[in-house]
Design a protein around this motif. Structure first.
Motif, PDB file in Angstrom:
ATOM      1  N   THR A 188       0.906  -1.297   0.020  1.00 31.05           N
ATOM      2  CA  THR A 188       0.095  -0.146  -0.035  1.00 31.05           C
ATOM      3  C   THR A 188       0.892   1.261   0.021  1.00 31.05           C
ATOM      4  N   THR A 189       1.715   1.384  -1.044  1.00 31.84           N
ATOM      5  CA  THR A 189       2.590   2.400  -0.956  1.00 31.84           C
ATOM      6  C   THR A 189       2.088   3.659  -1.679  1.00 31.84           C
ATOM      7  N   LEU A 190       1.166   3.443  -2.715  1.00 30.39           N
ATOM      8  CA  LEU A 190       0.598   4.288  -3.574  1.00 30.39           C
ATOM      9  C   LEU A 190      -0.994   4.493  -3.533  1.00 30.39           C
ATOM     10  N   HIS A 191      -1.529   3.276  -3.409  1.00 21.87           N
ATOM     11  CA  HIS A 191      -3.083   3.102  -3.142  1.00 21.87           C
ATOM     12  C   HIS A 191      -3.676   2.392  -2.062  1.00 21.87           C
ATOM     13  N   GLU A 192      -4.877   2.780  -1.669  1.00 23.12           N
ATOM     14  CA  GLU A 192      -5.422   2.435  -0.380  1.00 23.12           C
ATOM     15  C   GLU A 192      -5.972   1.002  -0.637  1.00 23.12           C
ATOM     16  N   PRO A 193      -6.145  -0.023   0.249  1.00 22.03           N
ATOM     17  CA  PRO A 193      -6.798  -1.227   0.179  1.00 22.03           C
ATOM     18  C   PRO A 193      -8.326  -1.095  -0.616  1.00 22.03           C
ATOM     19  N   ALA A 194      -8.952  -0.131  -0.541  1.00 22.83           N
ATOM     20  CA  ALA A 194     -10.219   0.177  -1.152  1.00 22.83           C
ATOM     21  C   ALA A 194     -10.100   0.258  -2.460  1.00 22.83           C
ATOM     22  N   ASP A 195      -9.081   0.521  -3.022  1.00 21.86           N
ATOM     23  CA  ASP A 195      -8.861   0.711  -4.589  1.00 21.86           C
ATOM     24  C   ASP A 195      -8.522  -0.657  -5.258  1.00 21.86           C
ATOM     25  N   PHE A 196      -8.846  -1.663  -4.478  1.00 16.26           N
ATOM     26  CA  PHE A 196      -8.734  -2.916  -4.843  1.00 16.26           C
ATOM     27  C   PHE A 196      -9.929  -3.895  -4.508  1.00 16.26           C
ATOM     28  N   ASN A 197     -10.962  -3.320  -4.315  1.00 12.60           N
ATOM     29  CA  ASN A 197     -12.031  -3.954  -3.929  1.00 12.60           C
ATOM     30  C   ASN A 197     -12.682  -5.005  -4.854  1.00 12.60           C
ATOM     31  N   THR A 198     -12.417  -4.994  -6.136  1.00  9.48           N
ATOM     32  CA  THR A 198     -12.924  -5.695  -7.333  1.00  9.48           C
ATOM     33  C   THR A 198     -12.186  -6.792  -7.531  1.00  9.48           C
ATOM     34  N   TYR A 199     -11.079  -7.345  -6.814  1.00  7.77           N
ATOM     35  CA  TYR A 199     -10.115  -8.312  -7.149  1.00  7.77           C
ATOM     36  C   TYR A 199     -10.274  -9.388  -5.787  1.00  7.77           C
ATOM     37  N   SER A 200     -10.256 -10.659  -6.177  1.00 11.20           N
ATOM     38  CA  SER A 200     -10.586 -11.894  -5.644  1.00 11.20           C
ATOM     39  C   SER A 200      -9.204 -12.598  -5.122  1.00 11.20           C
ATOM     40  N   ASN A 201      -8.025 -12.187  -5.526  1.00  9.47           N
ATOM     41  CA  ASN A 201      -6.897 -12.963  -5.666  1.00  9.47           C
ATOM     42  C   ASN A 201      -5.920 -12.458  -4.495  1.00  9.47           C
ATOM     43  N   ILE A 202      -6.280 -11.410  -3.678  1.00  5.16           N
ATOM     44  CA  ILE A 202      -5.674 -10.889  -2.703  1.00  5.16           C
ATOM     45  C   ILE A 202      -5.272 -11.599  -1.391  1.00  5.16           C
ATOM     46  N   LEU A 203      -3.887 -11.697  -1.318  1.00  2.97           N
ATOM     47  CA  LEU A 203      -3.567 -12.864  -0.110  1.00  2.97           C
ATOM     48  C   LEU A 203      -3.708 -11.767   1.363  1.00  2.97           C
ATOM     49  N   THR A 204      -3.178 -10.694   1.125  1.00  2.00           N
ATOM     50  CA  THR A 204      -3.098  -9.531   2.119  1.00  2.00           C
ATOM     51  C   THR A 204      -2.674  -8.310   1.641  1.00  2.00           C
ATOM     52  N   PHE A 205      -2.719  -7.092   2.571  1.00  5.84           N
ATOM     53  CA  PHE A 205      -2.213  -5.927   2.207  1.00  5.84           C
ATOM     54  C   PHE A 205      -1.173  -5.694   3.498  1.00  5.84           C
ATOM     55  N   THR A 206      -0.171  -4.904   2.961  1.00  7.95           N
ATOM     56  CA  THR A 206       0.804  -4.537   3.956  1.00  7.95           C
ATOM     57  C   THR A 206       1.647  -3.212   3.356  1.00  7.95           C
ATOM     58  N   ASP A 207       2.352  -2.501   4.269  1.00 11.84           N
ATOM     59  CA  ASP A 207       3.203  -1.411   3.702  1.00 11.84           C
ATOM     60  C   ASP A 207       4.636  -1.704   3.857  1.00 11.84           C
ATOM     61  N   ASN A 208       5.064  -2.846   4.337  1.00  8.30           N
ATOM     62  CA  ASN A 208       6.434  -3.525   4.388  1.00  8.30           C
ATOM     63  C   ASN A 208       6.607  -4.913   4.549  1.00  8.30           C
ATOM     64  N   TYR A 209       7.566  -5.305   4.606  1.00  5.57           N
ATOM     65  CA  TYR A 209       8.031  -6.781   4.673  1.00  5.57           C
ATOM     66  C   TYR A 209       8.306  -7.523   5.786  1.00  5.57           C
ATOM     67  N   GLN A 210       8.332  -6.500   6.851  1.00  9.94           N
ATOM     68  CA  GLN A 210       8.770  -6.802   8.250  1.00  9.94           C
ATOM     69  C   GLN A 210       7.971  -7.840   8.922  1.00  9.94           C
ATOM     70  N   ASN A 211       6.730  -7.910   8.959  1.00  6.85           N
ATOM     71  CA  ASN A 211       5.840  -8.716   9.670  1.00  6.85           C
ATOM     72  C   ASN A 211       5.293  -9.657   8.361  1.00  6.85           C
ATOM     73  N   LEU A 212       5.414  -9.726   7.287  1.00  2.11           N
ATOM     74  CA  LEU A 212       4.945 -10.578   6.234  1.00  2.11           C
ATOM     75  C   LEU A 212       5.549 -12.051   6.440  1.00  2.11           C
ATOM     76  N   ASN A 213       4.738 -12.911   6.094  1.00  2.00           N
ATOM     77  CA  ASN A 213       5.237 -14.425   6.380  1.00  2.00           C
ATOM     78  C   ASN A 213       4.464 -15.379   5.369  1.00  2.00           C
ATOM     79  N   LEU A 214       4.964 -15.741   4.312  1.00  2.00           N
ATOM     80  CA  LEU A 214       3.930 -16.539   3.332  1.00  2.00           C
ATOM     81  C   LEU A 214       4.964 -17.790   3.253  1.00  2.00           C
ATOM     82  N   PHE A 215       5.830 -17.959   4.092  1.00  4.07           N
ATOM     83  CA  PHE A 215       6.661 -19.353   4.047  1.00  4.07           C
ATOM     84  C   PHE A 215       6.044 -20.552   4.687  1.00  4.07           C
TER      85      PHE A 215
END
Length: 215
Positions: A188-215
């Motif tokens: 979310t560096t340029l757009h807000e989560p609301a800008d993505f409401n039409t998409y169903s493939n989103i795993l998560t929103f984040t503004d950095n990678y520090q707390n992200l864990n997909l492993f």
């Protein structure tokens, strides 16, 4: 599921630089080319290839190919001159890339940027080693939101599209990922989560990678 590959958009996803791109475009569009366009409208046009942006704003045929190539390079030079002193990875990404590499996850760049800009980022931040595959604006016929960029990246990595995660910051990029049958993580560096409401493939929103864990 365990994902086998990560496909990263570049600007706004690896680095938080989209405001610098927007300012460079706005300067050229309004001061050099005298377009009647607001800064907010400029931001909305910032997807796909530089040539496509110019054609959306002015119409096809307004510029020759040579003129568009020159304007594209001028915009990138202004962007790089302003951004270089501020360049850094989005927080946590360095460690995230290293962890992904250690787990054998394949990685690629899938960007609408030209090689001139991709090289500028990868070499100045010394992260080229993580990305054996790079798909740039010059490598596809159809840019985002068409899925060609990400499908080509998956093919070159030798990974099924459904086993890939796309890291994106723009709605059109997430649309491209969805059309490619890929899940997406949104920065979310340029757009807000609301800008993505039409998409169903989103795993998560984040503004950095520090707390992200997909492993």
């Amino acid at each position: 599921m365990e994902y086998q590959a990560y496909l990263f958009d570049l600007n706004g996803t690896i680095i938080d630089d989209m405001q610098f791109h927007a300012r460079a475009w706005y300067d050229i569009l309004t001061n050099d080319l005298k377009a009647d366009i607001t800064f907010e409208e400029t931001v909305l046009q910032m997807y796909g290839k530089n040539q496509e942006l110019l054609e959306r704003v002015f119409g096809k045929g307004y510029f020759t190919q040579e003129q568009m190539n020159k304007l594209s390079m001028e915009k990138e030079q202004r962007y790089q001159a302003e951004y270089k002193a501020h360049m850094k990875l989005i927080d946590g990404l360095g460690d995230y890339l290293e962890k992904a590499k250690s787990k054998g996850i394949k990685m690629a760049i899938g960007s609408a940027a030209i090689p001139f800009n991709i090289d500028f980022i990868l070499d100045n931040l010394h992260i080229r080693e993580y990305f054996p595959v790079i798909v740039s604006a010059n490598d596809v016929a159809l840019s985002k939101p068409h899925p060609e960029t990400f499908l080509k990246g998956a093919e070159l990595l030798g990974v099924s599209p459904s086993a890939c995660v796309v890291f994106e910051d723009a709605p059109k990029g997430v649309e491209a990922a969805q059309s490619a049958n890929m899940k997406s993580v949104v920065l979310t560096t340029l757009h807000e989560p609301a800008d993505f409401n039409t998409y169903s493939n989103i795993l998560t929103f984040t503004d950095n990678y520090q707390n992200l864990n997909l492993f």
